[in-house]
Design an enzyme around this catalytic site. Sequence first.
Site, PDB file in Angstrom:
ATOM      1  N   ALA A 115       7.433   0.365  -9.969  1.00 29.40           N
ATOM      2  CA  ALA A 115       6.251   1.225  -9.833  1.00 29.40           C
ATOM      3  C   ALA A 115       6.687   2.619  -9.430  1.00 29.40           C
ATOM      4  CB  ALA A 115       5.312   0.666  -8.757  1.00 29.40           C
ATOM      5  N   TYR A 160      -2.121   7.085  -6.663  1.00 27.80           N
ATOM      6  CA  TYR A 160      -1.215   5.927  -6.505  1.00 27.80           C
ATOM      7  C   TYR A 160      -2.011   4.655  -6.268  1.00 27.80           C
ATOM      8  CZ  TYR A 160       1.633   2.517  -3.954  1.00 27.80           C
ATOM      9  OH  TYR A 160       2.213   1.344  -3.529  1.00 27.80           O
ATOM     10  N   PHE A 214      13.645   0.228  -3.074  1.00 30.05           N
ATOM     11  CA  PHE A 214      13.698  -0.215  -1.674  1.00 30.05           C
ATOM     12  C   PHE A 214      13.428  -1.721  -1.511  1.00 30.05           C
ATOM     13  CE2 PHE A 214      10.732  -0.248   2.235  1.00 30.05           C
ATOM     14  CZ  PHE A 214      11.718  -0.755   3.075  1.00 30.05           C
ATOM     15  N   THR A 223      -0.412  -3.560  -2.845  1.00 30.11           N
ATOM     16  CA  THR A 223      -0.401  -2.816  -1.573  1.00 30.11           C
ATOM     17  C   THR A 223      -1.760  -2.901  -0.877  1.00 30.11           C
ATOM     18  OG1 THR A 223      -0.347  -0.561  -0.702  1.00 30.11           O
ATOM     19  CG2 THR A 223      -0.854  -0.752  -3.013  1.00 30.11           C
ATOM     20  N   ASP A 224      -1.745  -2.757   0.443  1.00 32.23           N
ATOM     21  CA  ASP A 224      -3.009  -2.708   1.191  1.00 32.23           C
ATOM     22  C   ASP A 224      -3.794  -1.434   0.861  1.00 32.23           C
ATOM     23  OD1 ASP A 224      -1.371  -0.870   2.491  1.00 32.23           O
ATOM     24  OD2 ASP A 224      -1.637  -1.708   4.505  1.00 32.23           O
ATOM     25  N   GLU A 225      -3.115  -0.463   0.219  1.00 36.71           N
ATOM     26  CA  GLU A 225      -3.800   0.804  -0.083  1.00 36.71           C
ATOM     27  C   GLU A 225      -4.929   0.624  -1.101  1.00 36.71           C
ATOM     28  OE1 GLU A 225      -1.290   4.288  -0.344  1.00 36.71           O
ATOM     29  OE2 GLU A 225       0.279   3.286   0.802  1.00 36.71           O
ATOM     30  N   ASP A 282      -2.228  18.735   6.261  1.00 36.90           N
ATOM     31  CA  ASP A 282      -2.495  17.320   6.014  1.00 36.90           C
ATOM     32  C   ASP A 282      -2.415  16.993   4.525  1.00 36.90           C
ATOM     33  OD1 ASP A 282      -2.999  14.765   6.763  1.00 36.90           O
ATOM     34  OD2 ASP A 282      -5.009  15.142   7.582  1.00 36.90           O
ATOM     35  N   GLY A 322      -6.855  13.873   0.905  1.00 34.62           N
ATOM     36  CA  GLY A 322      -7.421  12.513   0.829  1.00 34.62           C
ATOM     37  C   GLY A 322      -6.735  11.510   1.741  1.00 34.62           C
ATOM     38  N   HIS A 323      -6.032  11.988   2.750  1.00 31.90           N
ATOM     39  CA  HIS A 323      -5.175  11.156   3.612  1.00 31.90           C
ATOM     40  C   HIS A 323      -5.915   9.963   4.227  1.00 31.90           C
ATOM     41  CE1 HIS A 323      -1.735  11.490   6.817  1.00 31.90           C
ATOM     42  NE2 HIS A 323      -1.772  10.307   6.214  1.00 31.90           N
ATOM     43  N   LYS A 377       9.945   8.792   2.222  1.00 23.24           N
ATOM     44  CA  LYS A 377       8.894   8.088   2.952  1.00 23.24           C
ATOM     45  C   LYS A 377       9.080   8.339   4.453  1.00 23.24           C
ATOM     46  CE  LYS A 377       7.448   6.189  -0.916  1.00 23.24           C
ATOM     47  NZ  LYS A 377       7.869   4.935  -1.480  1.00 23.24           N
ATOM     48  N   LYS A 425      -2.507   1.199  -8.589  1.00 26.25           N
ATOM     49  CA  LYS A 425      -2.159  -0.150  -8.137  1.00 26.25           C
ATOM     50  C   LYS A 425      -3.388  -1.066  -8.200  1.00 26.25           C
ATOM     51  CE  LYS A 425       1.322  -1.400  -6.613  1.00 26.25           C
ATOM     52  NZ  LYS A 425       2.551  -1.960  -7.271  1.00 26.25           N
ATOM     53  N   ALA A 461      -5.112   4.041  -6.731  1.00 32.00           N
ATOM     54  CA  ALA A 461      -6.004   3.714  -7.852  1.00 32.00           C
ATOM     55  C   ALA A 461      -5.223   3.016  -8.969  1.00 32.00           C
ATOM     56  CB  ALA A 461      -6.662   4.990  -8.382  1.00 32.00           C
ATOM     57  N   SER A 501       5.832   4.913  -6.567  1.00 32.97           N
ATOM     58  CA  SER A 501       5.327   4.378  -5.303  1.00 32.97           C
ATOM     59  C   SER A 501       4.967   5.413  -4.239  1.00 32.97           C
ATOM     60  CB  SER A 501       6.379   3.423  -4.718  1.00 32.97           C
ATOM     61  OG  SER A 501       7.520   4.158  -4.301  1.00 32.97           O
TER      62      SER A 501
END
Length: 339
Positions: free
Chosen positions: A83, A153, A11, A125-127, A275, A278-279, A192, A157, A155, A85
Site C-alpha cells: 500500500a 489514505y 515496515f 487500518t483503524d483509520e 497542523d 483534516g488531522h 512516520k 483503505k 478513504a 501508507s
Amino acid sequence: MKVLVTGGAGFIGSNFIFHMLRSYSNYRVVCLDLLTYAGNLTTLASLEKNPNFRFVKGDITNRELIFELFREEQFDFVVNFAAESHVDRSIENPGVFLTTNIIGTQILMDASKYYGVKRFHQVSTDEVYGDLPLNRPDLLFTEKTPIHTSSPYSASKAAADLLVQAYGRTYQLPITISRCSNNYGPYHFPEKLIPLIISRALNNSKVPVYGDGSNVRDWLYVEDHCKAIDIILHHGENGEVYNVGGNNEKSNLEVVKIILNELEKSESLIEFVKDRAGHDLRYAIDSTKIKNDLGWQPEELFETGIKKTIQWYLDNRKWWELIISGDYKQYYENMYQNK
Ligand code: NAD
Ligand code: TYD
C-alpha cells in the site's frame, strides 16, 4: 503452506516475513514488492540464501504479472500489506493511493479467486473508522463502528475493505480483514512519527510536532501485530473483520517527550509546526473480539517496546541513515517548508 506477502519490503510486511519464517520452518514465503520509496531490499538481505524465501519485484496493479506469479506458485495464503501508507503523502498526491490501495487489492483478489487460495487477508487500518473526540475516553472503535474516513489514505483503505467484503459475499472468496492501530518497532520508515523523532533527535535536529501535539494514537508493537495476523490467517473465520489494538493510547507530545527523555535529549528540540489538514484527533481500538474469539492480546508494553525500538535505531544507524540521506531528504524539505 505457500504464503504470498505483498509489500514485504516495507515496515510491517518485513517484520511479518521474519515472523513467519521463524515460526513455520516448512512454509514457503514469497514477497512481492514494487520497492517504492518505502520498500527497502536491504531489510530482507539476511533472507537472500533462505531456501524457503523468494523475493519478486513487481506491482500489485500489474494483472499479467500477478496472474503469472499465482499460476507459478499456487499460493495457499495471500496477505496484502502492499500500500501507499503515509497520510501526509496522500494529502499531497492522492492518485497513487487509489491505484495501489484499491485497484491493486482488486487484482490480487481476482487472482486469488481464479487460483482458489485458502485465505485472502487484507491488512487494513483503524483509520477507516475516522476519529474519536479527545474528551470521550469511554469511546472506542469496534468492528461495528461505521466507516467514516478523513484522509485520501484512509478513504482508499476503506474502499479496499468494502471491496474485500464484496468479494467475500459475491464470490465466496475466503477473506479476512484486520484493522490495526499505529505500529512501531524495527524497520519503520523515518517519515512516520516515532522513527522520525528518533532519527532527528539522534542528529540533534528539531523534531516537528503537528498542532499542539494533543492528538492521540494507540501504539502497537509491530511483533504483536504480526502475531495477530498469523492467528487470523490460521484460525480466523472467513468474512470476518478483526480490530487489533495496543491498549497504549498516548498523545503525540507524550510520545515525543518519552523518546527525547530516553535519548537524553533536550525538549527544546520540539518544534510545534502547522497542523496536518483534516488531522484525526484520536484513534482507540476495542480488541475484545480478537481476544475472545482467537485468544490474541498485545504482549508488549509501550514502556518496554519503545526502549527496544530506540535501541534498534541505535544499533542500525546505517539502515536509516542511508534512507534519510537520499530522496527522502528532498521529501522532508518539500513537506515541511511551509509548516
Ligand atoms: P510501508 O509504507 O512501510 O510499506 C509498504 C510496502 O508496500 C513498501 O515496501 C512498498 O514498496 C510496497 N508497495 C507500495 N506500492 C506497491 C505496489 N503497487 N505493488 C507492490 N508493492 C507496493 O507500510 P507499512 O507501515 O508496513 O504498512 C503495511 C500495511 O499495513 C499497509 O497496508 C497499511 O495501510 C497497513 N497499516 C499500517 C499501520 C502502521 O502503523 N504502519 C497501521 C495499520 C495498518
Ligand atoms: P504518523 O506516524 O504519520 O501516523 P498516522 O497519521 O497514520 O497516525 O503520525 C502519527 C501522529 O503523529 C499523527 O497524529 C500525526 C503526528 N505527526 C507529528 O506530529 N509530526 C510529524 O512530523 C509526523 C510525521 C506526524
